[in-house]
Design a protein around this motif. Structure first.
Motif, short mmCIF file in Angstrom:
data_model
loop_
_atom_site.label_atom_id
_atom_site.label_comp_id
_atom_site.label_asym_id
_atom_site.label_seq_id
_atom_site.Cartn_x
_atom_site.Cartn_y
_atom_site.Cartn_z
N GLU A 14 5.84 -3.99 -0.15
CA GLU A 14 4.88 -5.07 -0.24
C GLU A 14 4.22 -5.34 1.10
O GLU A 14 3.07 -5.73 1.17
N ASN A 32 1.68 -2.02 2.87
CA ASN A 32 0.29 -1.85 2.50
C ASN A 32 -0.65 -2.83 3.21
O ASN A 32 -1.62 -2.39 3.83
N PRO A 33 -0.30 -4.14 3.15
CA PRO A 33 -1.18 -5.06 3.91
C PRO A 33 -1.24 -4.73 5.38
O PRO A 33 -2.29 -4.83 6.02
N SER A 73 -3.67 -2.07 6.09
CA SER A 73 -5.05 -2.57 6.08
C SER A 73 -5.35 -3.35 7.35
O SER A 73 -6.36 -3.11 8.03
N GLU A 111 -4.26 -0.73 -4.02
CA GLU A 111 -4.60 -1.84 -3.12
C GLU A 111 -6.06 -1.75 -2.72
O GLU A 111 -6.48 -0.74 -2.13
N SER A 140 -7.68 -3.31 -0.38
CA SER A 140 -7.89 -3.26 1.07
C SER A 140 -7.72 -1.84 1.59
O SER A 140 -8.44 -1.38 2.47
N LYS A 183 -8.58 3.20 -8.72
CA LYS A 183 -7.52 2.20 -8.47
C LYS A 183 -6.20 2.59 -9.13
O LYS A 183 -5.17 1.97 -8.88
#
Lengths: 784, 118
Positions: A566, A569-570, A573, B10, B12, B32
């Motif tokens: 979780e 991934n952020p 980015s 995702e 982003s 996606k």
């Protein structure tokens, strides 16, 4: 012819002598002399019955009971005259037999060398004097008998006094015999009592040189069985006995012994009816006393036995009490042997303990207690005798170091005897499950030979050891072995000896020892079971801890995997766009610092995620033979990127020959890197880092040992037990996975990690990994 | 101009990859999930596909199998947030495996290598 005055003179002097208080001999001599003087005879004699030869002339005169008057004309028919009698048959003589009713007392003889016809007055006078002599002799006889009766009475009284004065058997027998000797005028005496167990007569006491001849014993036996007294008089030939007097001790119609006297002091030695009756009386009177004394003796013997038993049992109890104070095996073995050797316990000089190893079927020396020399033995014993207290207290007080330097102990510990060695006494003790009591006689050359054939260990080790110490006049060497019984099986053997005081080992000693060993065996078995239990318990605890750890890890792994996914991934980015921004931002712009900061922090977060994933994800890795030196070099070069400029000094100590290790290259690199990295961080850029790698050998297996030592602050002892816990860190901004990851990697390689922590001075982490045993296990550096 | 299909759930990430790879001079299309990717395939005809593994609906592993069933030649780079799928034998059907990272250097290098641009 005699005149009246002479006659009256004779009567006067005879009367005077008769009433005088002179002894009998003088009285008789005086009377004979007066007769001779008064009659003018050439010879006047008083012949005693003993002097009169049987079958002779005088005997015929005596039996005729009539006086004989002989001169030229009368009394010439004489029949046979023996040569020794001829001197008495003179020219004229008179012979008057002296008879006191039925008792013959002798013959009065008056002799003349000339013819002398006896006148009637002379005959009357002589017959009168003869009556006087006869009375004197009769009185004497009565007096003697009275005296004897008195003596006997006195003797009986003495015996009576004696038997009531003592209950001690020996004293009683002595009194009986000494008094008996007096009464019977005997030279010796024997008391024999029946031995009820063996059913035979046993000599209890004897005085004088009593006859060892079988005849003497046979007579006693006969008297004993027939319950009839016996008197035997035999004319002696050489030194054989002359007379014997024997009576049974009778009680309620049963005989239980004999009383014998032999050899009367008189000559010839002869016991008469009277003696026999007297002995019967005495023995009857004594029976009760002897029986009483015997009973008393038996009771006191029994009491002594009982007392001894009670003492033994209470000692056993004390010893067992001591054994119950601990379940520690070594201590129990030690106490068992101490109990066997101390004086208040079983009192053997030395004791050795062997235990059966069921797996190898061998008897192995466990421990031994015993002084090294007689001097030392004396020292220890005297020291022990000054200590006060019960055996149980003493034993528990005595500390094991007593025999730390004992030659015997180290010797026994080295002994191992295969149980198959059946000729060995110790093996036999186990196999047959019974004690052995051995007495080794002195060998010809003065050395004890305790060795048995075929190189038995007892022979070659203990035996030799014994010989060495017995060079000073050894008479015998006794030793005994007793099995130690556990529940239903022999778990060991105890070997004891009395090397120093050379006391014999009795069957009773062995019995006592065996009793104690039964208790000790159980205690030892319990301690062994307890020790096994503890070992298993310890293993279980370790397994439990491990499982808990695993469970924790599994849960953590699951959690962190989803979290990582979780977050990652952020992060990608954020980081990715930050880089894009960074690229288009001019280096002079203030925003440049912002983008740089975002990038830096994202990198840090990514690193943490990597750590978490490495830790939690079991990677089924391919194992290869590795040379740890190469891996260590790689880790070092990775880590050194960060501290190229600093004041850190690196010390490398790599063994030239090193076995290979089977493992995962990347994991090990990671582990070493973490370790080195941590070390550098703890030193804060200043200090000395030592990296060592050596082959080591432990319990017959070889290992490779890697040490990373720093001169940093070390680890706070408070945190020491937590350092391998994941997510535990003292560094505020770190997640603390470094050491747990190392730990995980090392343990998955069947290795160990330890830390030698010196707070304030640094820490050394030691990793031990099992080495590959196969070929090519020694490769030179760089050969991977 | 080489065409790259970026498959990721995702948004982003899709956005970042598209921007970055376009900067590198590629034509980039996005999908996606697995279904979308398979739909795009005949229309877009990519020279290379980057495939995220963990996606709702058809995941990367399933998509890999199906794509391989249609297109044998196109290089596929598996991208994942963690390395556990490296051990999964099915991922061996891909041409490369890259762990996602904010620093895209490794990904870009892998792509260039697979497209023979290095």
């Amino acid at each position: 012819m005699s005149t009246l005055p002479e006659t009256s003179d004779l009567l006067k002097s005879v009367t005077r002598l008769f009433v005088s208080s002179l002894p009998l001999g003088e009285k008789l001599g005086g009377i004979i002399e007066s007769i001779s003087k008064s009659l003018g005879s050439d010879q006047c004699l008083l012949l005693t019955p003993e002097e009169i030869v049987p079958h002779g002339f005088l005997n015929r005169v005596a039996q005729g009971k009539k006086p004989l008057w002989a001169n030229e004309t009368s009394g010439r028919e004489r029949g046979e005259v023996l040569p020794e009698e001829r001197g008495l048959l003179q020219e004229s003589f008179g012979l008057i037999p002296l008879w006191d009713e039925a008792t013959f007392r002798g013959i009065l003889h008056i002799g003349f060398s000339r013819n002398h016809p006896f006148s009637p007055q002379e005959i009357d006078l002589l017959l009168l004097v003869a009556r006087v002599l006869q009375t004197l002799l009769g009185n004497e006889q009565i007096r003697r008998e009275e005296e004897k009766a008195r003596e006997e009475l006195q003797g009986l009284q003495e015996i009576g006094k004696a038997i009531t004065s003592t209950l001690k058997l020996e004293d009683l027998f002595e009194t009986i015999l000494t008094t008996g000797l007096k009464i019977f005028r005997a030279r010796g005496g024997v008391v024999r009592i029946e031995d009820k167990k063996k059913g035979e007569l046993k000599t209890q006491y004897s005085i004088g040189d009593y006859h060892q001849a079988p005849l003497d014993r046979r007579i006693a036996k006969r008297v004993f069985f027939t319950k009839t007294p016996l008197s035997l008089n035999r004319s002696g030939e050489g030194n054989s006995f002359l007379s014997i007097l024997c009576a049974p001790f009778l009680l309620k119609g049963r005989s239980f012994g004999t009383l014998t006297f032999y050899d009367k002091e008189t000559h010839p030695s002869r016991f008469d009816e009277r003696d026999l009756h007297l002995l019967l009386m005495v023995s009857h009177q004594l029976s009760y006393a002897v029986e009483n004394a015997m009973a008393q003796y038996e009771i006191s013997t029994l009491a002594r036995e009982q007392e001894k038993r009670v003492k033994q049992l209470s000692t056993l109890w004390e010893l067992n009490k001591a054994l119950l104070t601990t379940v520690h095996l070594e201590r129990i073995l030690q106490m068992t042997l101490t109990a066997i050797t101390i004086g208040d316990g079983l009192g053997f000089n030395r004791a050795m303990l062997f235990l059966v190893n069921e797996k190898t079927r061998r008897l192995e020396g466990a421990t031994a207690v015993g002084p090294n020399s007689a001097e030392e033995a004396g020292r220890i014993w005297s020291a022990l005798s000054q200590r006060k207290g019960n055996p149980s207290e003493l034993i528990t007080q005595l500390q094991p170091p007593l025999d730390k330097d004992s030659v015997l102990n180290s010797l026994v510990k080295g002994i191992g005897i295969p149980l198959e060695q059946e000729q060995c006494l110790l093996s036999r003790t186990v196999l047959e499950g019974r004690p052995f009591n051995v007495r080794v006689p002195q060998a010809e050359e003065g050395w004890l030979q305790a060795r048995c054939e075929r190189g038995c260990h007892l022979g070659s080790e203990v035996g030799c050891y014994v010989s060495e110490h017995l060079s000073r006049d050894p008479r015998v060497y006794s030793f005994a072995s007793v099995p130690l019984w556990g529940k239903g099986k022999v778990i060991g053997v105890i070997l004891v000896d009395n090397l120093y005081n050379q006391n014999p080992i009795t069957d009773e000693d062995i019995h006592y020892l065996a009793m104690f060993c039964n208790q000790a065996g159980l205690a030892i078995e319990n301690a062994m079971l307890y020790r096994n239990l503890e070992e298993v318990h310890q293993k279980l605890k370790e397994t439990q801890t491990f499982l808990l750890h695993q469970e924790k890890m599994a849960a953590l792994g699951e959690l962190s995997t989803s979290v990582a996914h979780e977050i990652r991934n952020p992060l990608v980015s954020i980081g990715g766009f930050a880089r894009r921004l960074d690229r288009i931002t001019s280096p002079e712009a203030a925003e440049k610092r912002y983008t740089q900061t975002i990038m830096k922090e994202v990198r840090r977060l990514e690193k943490i995620l990597e750590h978490i994933l490495t830790y939690t994800h079991e990677e089924s890795v391919a194992l290869k033979e590795l040379d740890l030196r190469g891996i260590l070099e790689e880790s070092l070069s990775m880590a050194s990127e960060g501290w190229a400029n600093g004041g850190l000094r690196l010390v490398k100590e790599f063994s030239e020959k090193l076995p290979m290790v089977r493992g995962n290259h990347d994991q090990l690199k990671q582990a070493f890197f973490n370790l080195i990295h941590n070390a550098c961080e703890s030193m804060n850029g200043k200090g000395s880092l030592s990296v060592r790698i050596h082959p080591v050998s432990k319990n017959g297996s070889s290992f490779v040992r890697v040490e990373v030592e720093d001169t940093g602050a070390g680890i706070d002892p408070e945190n020491l037990h937590n350092i391998f816990n994941p997510f535990y860190s003292t560094k505020e901004n770190r997640l603390g996975l470094g050491l747990p990851i190392i730990h995980k990697i090392v343990t998955s390689h069947q290795g160990q990690i330890e830390v030698d922590n010196q707070p304030g001075r640094g820490a050394t982490f030691i990793i031990t990994l099992p080495a590959q045993e196969e070929k090519g296990n020694e490769k030179d550096f760089g050969g991977r | 101009m080489k065409k790259i299909l970026v498959v990721d759930d995702e948004e982003s990430i899709r956005f970042l990859y598209k921007e970055e790879l376009e900067d590198e001079g590629f034509v980039v299309e996005i999908a996606k999930d697995g279904e979308e990717a398979l739909a795009q395939l005949p229309l877009f005809k990519p020279d290379l596909i980057t495939l995220d593994i963990k996606m709702p609906g058809m995941d990367g592993i399933e998509a890999l199998k199906q794509i391989r069933g249609i297109e044998r030649q196109v290089p596929i780079v598996m991208c994942s947030a963690y390395g556990e799928y490296k051990q999964d034998l099915t991922t061996w059907a891909s041409d490369a495996y890259v762990v996602k990272c904010a620093d895209l250097t490794e990904l870009k290098n892998t792509i260039r290598r697979l497209l023979g641009l290095l």
